[in-house]
Design a protein around this motif. Structure first.
Motif, PDB file in Angstrom:
ATOM      1  N   LEU A 198       0.891  -1.236   0.013  1.00 29.96           N
ATOM      2  CA  LEU A 198       0.045   0.006  -0.185  1.00 29.96           C
ATOM      3  C   LEU A 198       0.902   1.355   0.004  1.00 29.96           C
ATOM      4  O   LEU A 198       0.519   2.041  -0.756  1.00 29.96           O
ATOM      5  N   GLU A 199       1.928   1.173   0.664  1.00 30.30           N
ATOM      6  CA  GLU A 199       2.645   2.338   0.669  1.00 30.30           C
ATOM      7  C   GLU A 199       3.796   2.607  -0.052  1.00 30.30           C
ATOM      8  O   GLU A 199       4.403   3.607  -0.420  1.00 30.30           O
ATOM      9  N   CYS A 200       4.298   1.346  -1.113  1.00 33.25           N
ATOM     10  CA  CYS A 200       5.427   1.431  -1.741  1.00 33.25           C
ATOM     11  C   CYS A 200       5.023   0.634  -3.063  1.00 33.25           C
ATOM     12  O   CYS A 200       4.293  -0.085  -3.131  1.00 33.25           O
ATOM     13  N   SER A 201       5.665   1.304  -4.056  1.00 32.67           N
ATOM     14  CA  SER A 201       5.905   0.624  -5.486  1.00 32.67           C
ATOM     15  C   SER A 201       7.123   0.689  -5.854  1.00 32.67           C
ATOM     16  O   SER A 201       8.183   1.357  -5.307  1.00 32.67           O
ATOM     17  N   VAL A 202       7.365  -0.137  -6.922  1.00 31.09           N
ATOM     18  CA  VAL A 202       8.678  -0.227  -7.522  1.00 31.09           C
ATOM     19  C   VAL A 202       8.527  -0.307  -9.051  1.00 31.09           C
ATOM     20  O   VAL A 202       7.862  -1.049  -9.657  1.00 31.09           O
ATOM     21  N   ASN A 203       9.592   0.718  -9.796  1.00 35.92           N
ATOM     22  CA  ASN A 203       9.822   0.562 -11.185  1.00 35.92           C
ATOM     23  C   ASN A 203      11.176   0.670 -11.415  1.00 35.92           C
ATOM     24  O   ASN A 203      12.141   0.875 -10.723  1.00 35.92           O
ATOM     25  N   LEU A 215      16.644   0.842  -9.547  1.00 34.25           N
ATOM     26  CA  LEU A 215      15.493   0.251  -8.967  1.00 34.25           C
ATOM     27  C   LEU A 215      14.902   1.365  -8.195  1.00 34.25           C
ATOM     28  O   LEU A 215      15.430   1.698  -7.289  1.00 34.25           O
ATOM     29  N   ILE A 216      13.770   1.851  -8.596  1.00 27.59           N
ATOM     30  CA  ILE A 216      13.111   3.101  -8.006  1.00 27.59           C
ATOM     31  C   ILE A 216      12.065   2.520  -6.937  1.00 27.59           C
ATOM     32  O   ILE A 216      11.012   2.158  -7.282  1.00 27.59           O
ATOM     33  N   ILE A 280      13.429   6.700  -3.765  1.00 29.57           N
ATOM     34  CA  ILE A 280      14.627   6.100  -3.472  1.00 29.57           C
ATOM     35  C   ILE A 280      14.968   5.267  -4.558  1.00 29.57           C
ATOM     36  O   ILE A 280      14.536   4.346  -4.973  1.00 29.57           O
ATOM     37  N   ARG A 281      16.182   5.770  -5.069  1.00 29.90           N
ATOM     38  CA  ARG A 281      16.800   5.123  -6.225  1.00 29.90           C
ATOM     39  C   ARG A 281      18.047   4.317  -6.034  1.00 29.90           C
ATOM     40  O   ARG A 281      18.929   4.920  -5.576  1.00 29.90           O
TER      41      ARG A 281
END
Length: 392
Positions: A198-203, A215-216, A280-281
């Protein structure tokens, strides 16, 4: 003694007193400062990628001919610097405490040249000679010996010859301008793209040559409280302390080369529609992602679970404190365009002497000429120039 100061004329223009050094000394200092620090960034990228956390245990010969490791030499010099901590800055990166001569010996050594050779347009012997010539002029400036105008042209030419591919590498590494296609079939992509809550996604983004991948991790914190006052709005929300994340999840940190923060400027006609978020990258080599994606995914799952647990804890108990998540107070107000914008300064992690070497702060968008133009280097808590020469 009569120590005269320069006169500030306008913006970045100054008039120098007549008894100051000739302009070539200032030009030499500018070139050498940028050359040496660009070389440091490059050496770190390559060594961290090849050796992971063991990069700083590399065996080298110091300027005083001591056989030691990068870490041991740097620790001794950092300790010496702390005797005068009231001067300048306490800097944590080991490479910032190596000389250009030591960097050159790492690059051109028989043991380590294999890591670096593909980034130079010449044989080891030719490259070493050109780097040593720059080092000779550097030593003359550092030890306050006179230099010739021709020395300036030499260090410019040798820098161009030795750093041309390195500049492209650093530029591509930092920017990673391209999106990783959603139909990528590599195992690392198929596994890591599923990570979210719910709080985080990754792209993901990648370099032009696809050697480097960012990785973001995007963090969407809840707004705990909004309060209107005098046409502005106060916000209480949450933030990730990136250095604490890197320290707590060391196995994950060891796999990545560097980590940058990005906090966008958000503008809106409606103050209530502004919801802060932060990226955060993490930058990896594609080769390392494919080789170690299982371990990386395991750690990433733990990270976002920890984030979720701490968000829940603080949301339900405003007196609680997390290991990585902190409460921040910020505000939204109208800017010169009559739009609402928010103060994002509270969401950046400040560099200090305890920051892991992998943490590179806000360095996300290098100029097209990193070596000659950059205002910011990794590991340095301040910018080194104020470039106000607009290209139009």
């Amino acid at each position: 003694m009569n120590w005269k100061s320069p006169s500030h004329i306008e913006e970045n223009k100054y008039e120098l007193p007549g008894n100051w050094l000739k302009i070539e000394y200032f030009e030499a200092l500018n070139i050498l400062f940028r050359f040496e620090n660009s070389l440091r960034v490059f050496v770190y990228i390559i060594l961290k990628n090849e050796l992971k956390e063991k990069w700083c245990e590399l065996s080298i010969t110091s300027d005083d001919e001591e056989k030691s490791t990068i870490n041991a030499i740097a620790k001794r010099r950092i300790s010496q610097d702390k005797n005068y901590a009231y001067l300048g800055y306490v800097l944590n990166s080991q490479l910032l405490h190596l000389t250009s001569g030591e960097l050159i010996r790492i690059i051109t050594s028989d043991n380590y040249w294999k890591f670096f050779k593909n980034y130079f347009l010449g044989t080891k012997e030719i490259i070493k000679n050109k780097l040593d010539e720059i080092g000779n002029v550097r030593n003359a400036v550092a030890h306050f010996r006179p230099i010739k105008k021709g020395d300036i042209e030499l260090i410019k030419q040798n820098s161009n010859h030795t750093l041309s591919q390195i500049e492209k590498t650093i530029q591509d590494f930092i920017s990673c301008p391209d999106i990783v296609p959603t139909n990528t079939t590599e195992n690392w992509y198929k596994e890591l793209k599923t990570v979210e809550n719910l709080e985080c996604s990754v792209n993901f983004r990648q370099s032009k040559n696809e050697e480097w991948v960012k990785l973001i991790l995007t963090f969407y914190p809840p707004v705990l409280h909004r309060e209107d006052f005098y046409g502005s709005q106060g916000l209480k929300t949450l933030n990730i302390k990136v250095t604490q994340l890197l320290i707590k999840y060391k196995a994950f940190t060891n796999q990545t080369i560097c980590v940058n923060e990005y906090v966008p400027n958000i503008n809106s006609k409606d103050a209530n529609s502004i919801n802060p978020y932060k990226e955060i990258r993490f930058t990896f080599s594609r080769k390392n992602l494919e080789k170690n994606y299982a371990e990386i995914k395991l750690q990433l799952d733990e990270i976002i679970l920890q984030i979720s647990n701490e968000v829940d804890l603080i949301t339900n108990d405003n007196l609680a404190r997390g290991a990585m998540i902190e409460v921040v107070n910020t505000y939204v107000e109208k800017n010169h365009s009559k739009l609402f914008s928010w103060d994002n300064s509270q969401f950046f992690t400040e560099l200090d002497e305890n920051s892991p070497v992998e943490y590179w702060g806000r360095l996300n968008y290098p100029t097209s000429s990193f070596v000659t133009d950059t205002e910011q280097y990794p590991w340095m808590p301040v910018t080194i120039s104020e470039d106000k020469d607009l290209p139009f």
